[in-house]
Scaffold this motif. Structure first.
Motif, PDB file in Angstrom:
ATOM      1  N   VAL A 174      22.080 -27.528 -21.230  1.00  0.00           N
ATOM      2  CA  VAL A 174      20.871 -27.974 -20.519  1.00  0.00           C
ATOM      3  C   VAL A 174      21.096 -27.885 -19.019  1.00  0.00           C
ATOM      4  O   VAL A 174      20.220 -27.405 -18.268  1.00  0.00           O
ATOM      5  N   GLN A 175      22.277 -28.329 -18.583  1.00  0.00           N
ATOM      6  CA  GLN A 175      22.552 -28.291 -17.144  1.00  0.00           C
ATOM      7  C   GLN A 175      22.623 -26.859 -16.621  1.00  0.00           C
ATOM      8  O   GLN A 175      22.155 -26.571 -15.510  1.00  0.00           O
ATOM      9  N   GLU A 176      23.176 -25.969 -17.428  1.00  0.00           N
ATOM     10  CA  GLU A 176      23.215 -24.547 -17.057  1.00  0.00           C
ATOM     11  C   GLU A 176      21.802 -23.992 -16.931  1.00  0.00           C
ATOM     12  O   GLU A 176      21.492 -23.240 -16.017  1.00  0.00           O
ATOM     13  N   GLU A 177      20.966 -24.399 -17.876  1.00  0.00           N
ATOM     14  CA  GLU A 177      19.569 -23.949 -17.882  1.00  0.00           C
ATOM     15  C   GLU A 177      18.838 -24.482 -16.644  1.00  0.00           C
ATOM     16  O   GLU A 177      18.042 -23.760 -16.034  1.00  0.00           O
ATOM     17  N   MET A 178      19.165 -25.740 -16.297  1.00  0.00           N
ATOM     18  CA  MET A 178      18.521 -26.331 -15.106  1.00  0.00           C
ATOM     19  C   MET A 178      18.944 -25.609 -13.830  1.00  0.00           C
ATOM     20  O   MET A 178      18.128 -25.403 -12.924  1.00  0.00           O
ATOM     21  N   LYS A 179      20.221 -25.201 -13.792  1.00  0.00           N
ATOM     22  CA  LYS A 179      20.706 -24.451 -12.619  1.00  0.00           C
ATOM     23  C   LYS A 179      19.923 -23.154 -12.481  1.00  0.00           C
ATOM     24  O   LYS A 179      19.541 -22.747 -11.383  1.00  0.00           O
ATOM     25  N   GLY A 180      19.701 -22.492 -13.630  1.00  0.00           N
ATOM     26  CA  GLY A 180      18.932 -21.239 -13.641  1.00  0.00           C
ATOM     27  C   GLY A 180      17.520 -21.449 -13.131  1.00  0.00           C
ATOM     28  O   GLY A 180      17.008 -20.670 -12.329  1.00  0.00           O
ATOM     29  N   VAL A 181      16.901 -22.560 -13.552  1.00  0.00           N
ATOM     30  CA  VAL A 181      15.531 -22.869 -13.115  1.00  0.00           C
ATOM     31  C   VAL A 181      15.516 -23.144 -11.622  1.00  0.00           C
ATOM     32  O   VAL A 181      14.652 -22.634 -10.881  1.00  0.00           O
ATOM     33  N   ASN A 231      16.309 -36.531 -21.006  1.00  0.00           N
ATOM     34  CA  ASN A 231      15.714 -36.655 -19.668  1.00  0.00           C
ATOM     35  C   ASN A 231      15.684 -35.306 -18.965  1.00  0.00           C
ATOM     36  O   ASN A 231      14.686 -34.937 -18.341  1.00  0.00           O
ATOM     37  N   ASN A 232      16.812 -34.595 -19.069  1.00  0.00           N
ATOM     38  CA  ASN A 232      16.882 -33.285 -18.399  1.00  0.00           C
ATOM     39  C   ASN A 232      15.933 -32.277 -19.038  1.00  0.00           C
ATOM     40  O   ASN A 232      15.413 -31.403 -18.358  1.00  0.00           O
ATOM     41  N   LEU A 233      15.743 -32.415 -20.369  1.00  0.00           N
ATOM     42  CA  LEU A 233      14.856 -31.476 -21.080  1.00  0.00           C
ATOM     43  C   LEU A 233      13.415 -31.585 -20.586  1.00  0.00           C
ATOM     44  O   LEU A 233      12.691 -30.599 -20.543  1.00  0.00           O
ATOM     45  N   THR A 234      13.029 -32.807 -20.180  1.00  0.00           N
ATOM     46  CA  THR A 234      11.642 -32.992 -19.704  1.00  0.00           C
ATOM     47  C   THR A 234      11.397 -32.221 -18.398  1.00  0.00           C
ATOM     48  O   THR A 234      10.253 -31.898 -18.069  1.00  0.00           O
ATOM     49  N   LEU A 235      12.499 -31.950 -17.671  1.00  0.00           N
ATOM     50  CA  LEU A 235      12.362 -31.238 -16.382  1.00  0.00           C
ATOM     51  C   LEU A 235      12.288 -29.722 -16.565  1.00  0.00           C
ATOM     52  O   LEU A 235      11.958 -29.003 -15.632  1.00  0.00           O
ATOM     53  N   LEU A 236      12.653 -29.276 -17.775  1.00  0.00           N
ATOM     54  CA  LEU A 236      12.662 -27.823 -18.030  1.00  0.00           C
ATOM     55  C   LEU A 236      11.281 -27.334 -18.458  1.00  0.00           C
ATOM     56  O   LEU A 236      10.552 -28.059 -19.137  1.00  0.00           O
TER      57      LEU A 236
END
Lengths: 210, 141
Positions: A199-206, A64-69
């Protein structure tokens, strides 16, 4: 004297036969028991099993989180790792109601081939380079631990030809089908948690870049 | 009743010996092919079978009544040969032993070689007890 020797020979022959009969009985019974032991199954309902559900929930959360990246190499690497975790052997096991020792063996082999050899070596190593030094150190420690985490399960499984494998006394402590499955699954779950963190770290970066 | 059973066991042990020898020979032959070994190196495995076969033939030729009428001896022989056949069948067909999958030979050599050593000792034991029974009867045998 001759009569004594003849009697002696007869007693020796009868005794020898008795010993052979005792040993043959032992090997026959132990083989029957061993055959039953190695074919032991573990009934499991994957829809309600808590540990399997945790793993599936983690995988679902990552997907689910990957779809947001946005599309980038990091997302690509994580996607490949997720498909390694959600491999064909795992999918085949979900369609069963009972698992046996071969399923545990195939699941562990799939972990070694697809997760360790592909995900860890090809995809996770470049991802860790983007992390801070302290996080990199912790994740590397965790990955190195996971590389050998299931090796003792493999040794146990390969040893199941021996007739002393999985005796009833040992079963009260450890059942190689049930506990082997959960041991291998916990390695899958640990890997999924590492991916979830990344993934969560990547989302924080985004989020921060927005 | 017991004499009929004894007669059946006496004949059955010959059949079981030949069958167990055949299965063992097949597994050893297959194993040697995989390991590129010469069959001559495996002769010690076959010696107890051959010696037993010879002594059984001698029993038949000389009508050794002490063996023919010995229910316990015939029963133990059948039991041991049956056990060898059982072990060979598990070596060939038991799908749950992981080494069989790992090695990919459709045969579990590890299990077979583990089990063969005690079974060979039993075969030698049967041979020795046969000789001792013959000696215990002397010329009357």
């Amino acid at each position: 004297m001759r009569s004594f020797l003849k009697t002696y020979c007869n007693i020796m022959a009868q005794s020898l036969l008795g010993i052979i009969f005792a040993f043959a009985s032992f090997y026959f019974i132990i083989n029957l028991y061993h055959q039953q032991e190695v074919s032991r199954t573990y009934s499991i309902s994957f829809e309600t099993d808590r540990i399997t559900q945790q793993f599936n929930t983690t995988l679902q959360s990552i997907e689910n989180n990957l779809t947001l990246l946005p599309d980038n190499p990091t997302k690509n690497h994580i996607q490949k790792c997720v498909s390694s975790l959600n491999n064909q052997v795992m999918q085949d096991i979900y369609s069963k109601q009972k698992i046996d020792i071969r399923d545990v063996y195939y699941l562990r082999e799939a972990y070694e081939e697809e997760v360790i050899n592909q995900c860890f070596n090809q995809h996770l190593t470049p991802l860790l380079e983007n992390q801070s030094e302290s996080v990199q150190k912790i994740l590397n420690q965790e990955i190195n631990y996971l590389r050998n985490d299931t090796s003792y399960v493999a040794k146990d499984l390969l040893n199941n030809s021996s007739f002393y494998y999985n005796t009833a006394m040992a079963l009260t402590v450890k059942d190689n089908v049930r506990d082997g499955y959960y041991e291998v699954l916990s390695s899958y779950q640990q890997t999924a948690l590492i991916l979830d963190y990344l993934v969560q770290e990547e989302m924080k970066g985004v989020d921060s870049s927005l | 009743m017991i004499s009929i059973l004894n007669r059946v066991l006496y004949l059955l042990k010959m059949l079981l010996l030949i069958f167990s020898f055949g299965l063992t020979f097949y597994i050893i032959l297959f194993m040697n092919q995989r390991l590129n070994k010469d069959l001559i190196e495996s002769i010690p495995v076959f010696i107890p079978f051959i010696t037993l076969l010879l002594i059984f033939v001698i029993n038949i030729i000389f009508h050794h009544q002490i063996i023919q009428n010995n229910f316990f001896y015939n029963f133990v022989c059948c039991f041991v040969f049956g056990l060898i056949i059982y072990v060979c069948c598990r070596t060939l067909f038991d799908p749950y032993m992981i080494v069989r999958i790992r090695q990919g030979y459709q045969m579990n050599f590890t299990y077979f070689s583990d089990m063969m050593a005690p079974l060979q000792i039993m075969l030698y034991g049967l041979f020795i007890s046969n000789i001792l029974f013959i000696l215990s009867k002397g010329k009357e045998a």
